[in-house]
Enzyme design. Structure first.
Site, PDB file in Angstrom:
ATOM      1  CE  LYS B  80       1.419  -5.814  -4.094  1.00 23.01           C
ATOM      2  NZ  LYS B  80       0.598  -6.756  -3.281  1.00 23.01           N
ATOM      3  CB  SER B 155       1.314  -5.674   0.271  1.00 25.02           C
ATOM      4  OG  SER B 155       0.753  -6.574  -0.666  1.00 25.02           O
ATOM      5  CB  SER B 179      -2.054  -7.796  -0.250  1.00 27.38           C
ATOM      6  OG  SER B 179      -1.204  -7.922   0.849  1.00 27.38           O
TER       7      SER B 179
END
Lengths: 88, 489, 474
Positions: B80, B155, B179
């Site tokens: 990420k 996210s 997330s």
């Protein structure tokens, strides 16, 4: 202003309405009786996490300035600071 | 190529059997990425050069020490874009960080690299990890591998999407309010959020420091456990990282749930949970019961105010954490004659709407006159929420519930911030209490995946794996391939 | 101060009573910064050289508390008779400024490291004291250089973050001081104390010891406080005194003229000998303090505090002051602060304890000690010789120079005189010589020891060291 985000009028109006709705929702928190409760700033029982006073070689100005939007090769450079911007 | 959507365990065995090489796995991943990326948009940066070097090094390690090499050695993966990698552009999906190349690598990432991981790229996410749909990325949302018109969740949407699409067998994400778990649920993969303090946050671009935790998204519970075992453990550079020894999750994987007491929080099945989702999760509970688990309904009454608590604490911390994006030392700068105007324009141009909202919300909650009513009150309710979990865990060993109230929704469907916040209503209480949690696939509604969430007491990460793996062994939802995974040539 | 100014101010003081409180920021003499491993001694580094991702506030990096900084702050708190609560924590103080990279300063807000202390000193020979509200820890900011002479005309500012993150101790005094002279004495004594206990170098000009003052005036006999003005930018004791004297006269003039004072921050402008308004109360900041989530709190238990207490020379206040006076005397006479502190806290303290006689009443006296240390400083005698003489002089008194001369204790720093002993040492230690030539540094020690013994400890060790190296390198 405290957040230092410059919004134009339209944005201020739009985000203002959104924030009001959010605040309206989260205000239900005030109904909880918390008179007997302590505050939790972080979970866990850790205390006294410290390191020894051992210097490490610093990384140097070149490394510090590598990502700088504006520098003179030695310093970060910012525009003129007005007297009323003084925080010192 | 047959390597897509193969688990870490399978790939590790094939590498050791000489049936493939790290370079071949990398080539396969890159080829598949190239095929699906135009629809998926899961990546912000490709790290091909780094990956090639790592694959070469991994090949050497495997040739020299095939037995002692980590199971992750030579396996492609993705990170990420809130996780720093030295010299690689790291943006947190924000314009304000465009061009930022950190001079350090996050501890969790370094541990994977040391184990021989091969990093193919940095994945898309909501800006500064704030969001539940990936639509808050400054560089455009990633798609869902089951239906690219739908959101992958957030996210850590790009990480979930690329694993779900079979490009890499695992990726790292971060979980502040759900997330990792929520996008895992929406993309049909397994996503694990460790106990707060288990994985070092050093090198993770902070959203809310007291809630953030790094964890894996993978194709199976075992794979998540493998990655967790490598990234977990004390780091002197993160003062909140716990020094106690990490329990090896492997033995727990085979333990089953016979006799285990599983709590079913009434409030996690209440209003706002889609009926179809509830049905899938109830079926999952029966599967666990059939394995010998004893189900017991429990109550977490403060769930109702957890969302409010979270949306004070997280924005308050983020308003402070994001003050450093000021145009002085790195990232975007909008040049202005005066300093204050430079701050105002840089931050207005650099941050997206959701980030602005949260920074303003947090600034408000901390400001004089409102601190007691908002921030201090939230800190107190946080104590209450943690206490309710602790009390429930006196009578049950783990909690089971849906992960997300709904399946993946269509892009643009939720344009109201508050309705977006509702996505995390059953995941965020665990962050407030610092608990470990996982989402594991448990069915489909109209070909869209549904996730089962398992939560356990702090530092009982192994218990989470135990329950999730017992469920996974009894079902094959996790093995169902997404349309984009099948797009493999 | 001129005669007339003095007369004017005493007339003023007959009617009004100044209420003064001082806030001191003192950098701690740790080796590394408060929350990262960069050097705490930043003064010699080129701009931004003494930095790392942590003190630059780059995204993703985290602070780790320097244990020594905590110990120094506790040491200070104990020397100031403060209470040390068992629980303390760090907080974030949020504001935007280019010398503050993270947009917040890690500081302490509602639960500081120590509280409720007292500093004792003298004003014109009379004992006085001032309450200490709190002593807490924070991190220093970076520094700004304004291109162009004056801030107002500068077109750009240069940011140097070398200082950023240096441990900074804030010592907040109660508004107990009633004159500029008392404020001056308070500061002098506080500085002495900090330097004496080894936590701060006491340098006002370089800014490692900084002082802000709060001053208000009230009519004699009144119990409530007047409107408070904060004064900044005073970088010498003299400046503090002049600024306070200026300010109390200015305030009285306003009050006498029937005007009202505004709560504001004023800066001392040395060149103009004036305080100038910088910021009024409306601009007061909302710092949005909240607990620093990146740092677990501290529980300073009794065992920890006792351990720190043991590092503090245990002296009653009066004696501590005499020690501080001795220290001041030595430093004023040109002895390096570090040397003075080392001798006073080490051998001299031990002798004072052993003989139950303080330095000033001993045969040696402060002046005798100064002369002895001067002999070391000039290289006439070495430290071991000085230590030997110290004990004797402390009890019996006498002239150090005369003793050195009469007994031939002067250090041998003539190469020709030492050459023979050097050769003998090498010849007597062939193994050590061979080891040293093979790269084993510590083998040199044995030969140095031989030479020192042969010269009755009078050889200059650095010279012996150098000569041995030269000889062995051939």
């Amino acid at each position: 202003m405290l957040a230092r985000i410059g919004l134009d009028e339209a944005e201020t109006a739009r985000i203002g309405v959104e924030l009001e709705k959010i605040l309206d929702h989260i205000s239900r928190l005030q109904q909880v009786d918390t008179s007997a409760l302590t505050e939790t700033a972080q979970v866990g029982e850790l205390v006294n996490v410290m390191r020894d006073d051992v210097p490490e070689p610093p990384r140097g100005a070149a490394a510090a300035l590598r990502n700088a939007p504006r520098s003179d090769g030695h310093h970060f450079v910012v525009g003129a600071i007005q007297a009323n911007e003084l925080d010192a | 190529m047959s390597s897509t959507r193969s688990s870490i365990t399978e790939l590790a065995a094939r590498l050791r059997a000489g049936k493939t090489t790290p370079q071949q796995l990398l080539a396969g991943a890159m080829a598949h990425q190239k095929r699906v990326e135009p629809q998926l948009h899961a990546y912000l940066t490709s790290t091909t050069e780094l990956a090639e070097q790592q694959a070469e090094a991994a090949a050497l390690t495997l040739a020299e020490h095939p037995d002692s090499a980590s199971p992750l050695c030579g396996i492609p993966m993705a990170l990420k874009d809130v996780l720093c990698v030295q010299g690689v552009e790291t943006t947190a999906s924000s314009k304000v960080l465009t061009g930022f190349r950190p001079p350090y690598t996050a501890t969790a990432v370094q541990r994977l690299f040391d184990a021989g991981a091969v990093c193919v790229g940095k994945t898309n996410c909501d800006e500064f990890a704030m969001g539940s749909s990936n639509e808050n990325s400054a560089f455009g949302a990633a798609g869902n591998p089951w239906d690219v018109e739908r959101v992958p969740g957030g996210s850590s949407g790009g990480s979930a999407a690329t694993v779900g699409a079979g490009v890499v067998p695992y990726a790292l994400g971060t979980d502040t309010g759900g997330s990792i778990r929520q996008p895992a649920s929406l993309c049909g993969v397994v996503g694990f959020k460790p106990t707060y303090g288990r994985v070092s946050r050093y090198g993770l671009i902070a959203f809310a420091s007291s809630l953030d935790q790094i964890g894996p998204l993978a194709l199976s519970v075992e794979d998540c456990a493998l990655v967790f075992a490598v990234i977990a453990g004390h780091d002197p550079r993160d003062s909140t990282s716990d020094p106690s020894p990490v329990e090896d999750p492997q033995p727990a994987l085979g333990r089953g749930v016979d006799g285990l007491r599983l709590g079913v929080p009434r409030e996690y099945f209440g209003a706002g949970i889609d009926a179809g989702v509830r049905g899938c999760v109830e079926d999952a509970l029966h599967v666990l019961e059939a394995q010998g688990a004893r189900l017991r309904e429990v109550s977490l009454p403060s769930t109702e105010v957890a969302l409010s608590t979270y949306y004070i604490i997280a924005p308050a911390e983020c308003s402070s954490n994001l003050a450093r994006y000021d145009g002085v030392r790195f990232g975007l700068r909008e040049e202005q004659p005066s300093l204050t105007d430079m701050y105002l324009r840089t931050r207005a141009a650099g941050f997206g709407d959701e980030v602005k909202r949260r920074v303003m919300l947090g600034t408000y909650a901390l400001s004089s006159g409102y601190y007691d009513a908002y921030y201090r009150q939230a800190q107190k309710v946080r104590t209450l929420i943690a206490a309710e979990f602790a009390s429930v865990f006196e009578s049950v060993d783990a909690l089971v519930s849906p992960t997300s109230p709904t399946v993946a929704f269509t892009m643009g469907e939720r344009d109201d911030p508050l309705s977006m916040y509702m996505c995390d209503v059953v995941t965020l209480p665990a962050n407030l209490a610092g608990l470990p949690g996982i989402s594991v696939p448990c069915g489909f509604i109209d070909s869209l995946p549904v996730g089962l969430q398992v939560l356990a007491p702090r530092f009982q990460d192994a218990r989470v794996f135990q329950v999730a793996n017992a469920y996974q062994r009894a079902t094959d939802w996790h093995a169902t391939r997404s349309p984009l995974a099948d797009a493999a040539a | 101060m001129t005669q007339t100014a003095e007369a004017a101010s005493s007339a003023v003081l007959a009617r009004y009573e100044p209420v003064i409180g001082l806030e001191v920021h003192a950098q701690l003499l740790t080796r590394s910064k408060m929350f990262c491993g960069c050097s705490a001694d930043y003064t010699a580094a080129a701009p931004n050289d003494n930095t790392c991702p942590v003190c630059l506030g780059l995204p993703g990096v985290l602070p780790v508390i320097n244990r020594q900084a905590i110990e120094y702050a506790v040491r200070t708190a104990l020397a100031l008779e403060c209470e040390i609560p068992s629980f303390t924590k760090f907080d974030r103080k949020n504001y935007f400024y280019p010398d503050l990279p993270k947009g917040y300063q890690i500081s302490q807000y509602d639960l500081p490291l120590s509280l409720n202390g007292r500093l004792r000193f003298e004003v014109e020979g009379e004992p006085a004291s001032c309450g200490i509200t709190r002593v807490h820890l924070e991190e220093d900011t970076g520094t700004l250089h304004h291109a162009g002479d004056v801030l107002q005309s500068a077109t750009s500012s240069l940011v140097d973050l070398n200082r950023c993150g240096v441990p900074l101790m804030e010592i907040v005094g109660e508004p107990d001081l009633r004159s500029a002279a008392a404020a001056h004495e308070y500061l002098v004594r506080l500085r002495q104390l900090l330097v004496y206990i080894g936590v701060n170098d006491g340098n006002l000009e370089k800014g490692s010891f900084r002082c802000d003052a709060n001053i208000s005036m009230r009519p004699r006999g009144a119990s409530e406080y007047g409107v408070k003005v904060e004064i900044k930018n005073m970088n010498s004791f003299r400046a503090v005194r002049l600024a306070l004297e200026y300010e109390l006269e200015r305030q009285v003039a306003v009050l006498d003229g029937g005007g009202a004072l505004t709560q504001e921050t004023r800066g001392w402008v040395e060149a103009r000998r004036q305080t100038v308004s910088q910021r009024s109360k409306e601009y007061a900041h909302d710092y949005r303090y909240f607990p620093e989530p990146d740092l677990p709190p501290l529980r300073l238990d009794a065992e920890f505090v006792d351990r720190v207490r043991a590092t503090l020379p245990e002296l009653p206040a009066a004696r501590a002051m005499r020690f501080a006076d001795a220290f001041e005397g030595l430093v004023d006479a040109g002895v390096a602060a570090k040397t003075a502190a080392n001798w006073l806290m080490g051998d001299v303290a031990a002798l004072a304890n052993e003989h139950k006689v303080p330095l000033h009443a001993s045969g040696l006296g402060v002046e005798g000690l100064r002369r002895l240390l001067a002999l070391v400083e000039t290289g006439t005698i070495n430290a071991p010789t000085a230590k030997e003489l110290l004990g004797e002089l402390y009890v019996s008194g006498g002239d150090a120079e005369a003793l050195v001369r009469d007994r031939g204790l002067a250090q041998v720093s003539d190469e020709a005189q030492l050459a023979e002993a050097i050769d003998a040492a090498i010849a007597a230690n062939p193994d050590a010589a061979a080891d040293f030539r093979a790269g084993l540094e510590k083998a040199l020690g044995r030969m140095v020891g031989h030479v020192m013994k042969a010269t009755g400890n009078k050889a200059q060790p650095q010279l012996v060291n150098r000569m041995l190296r030269e000889r062995l390198a051939r």
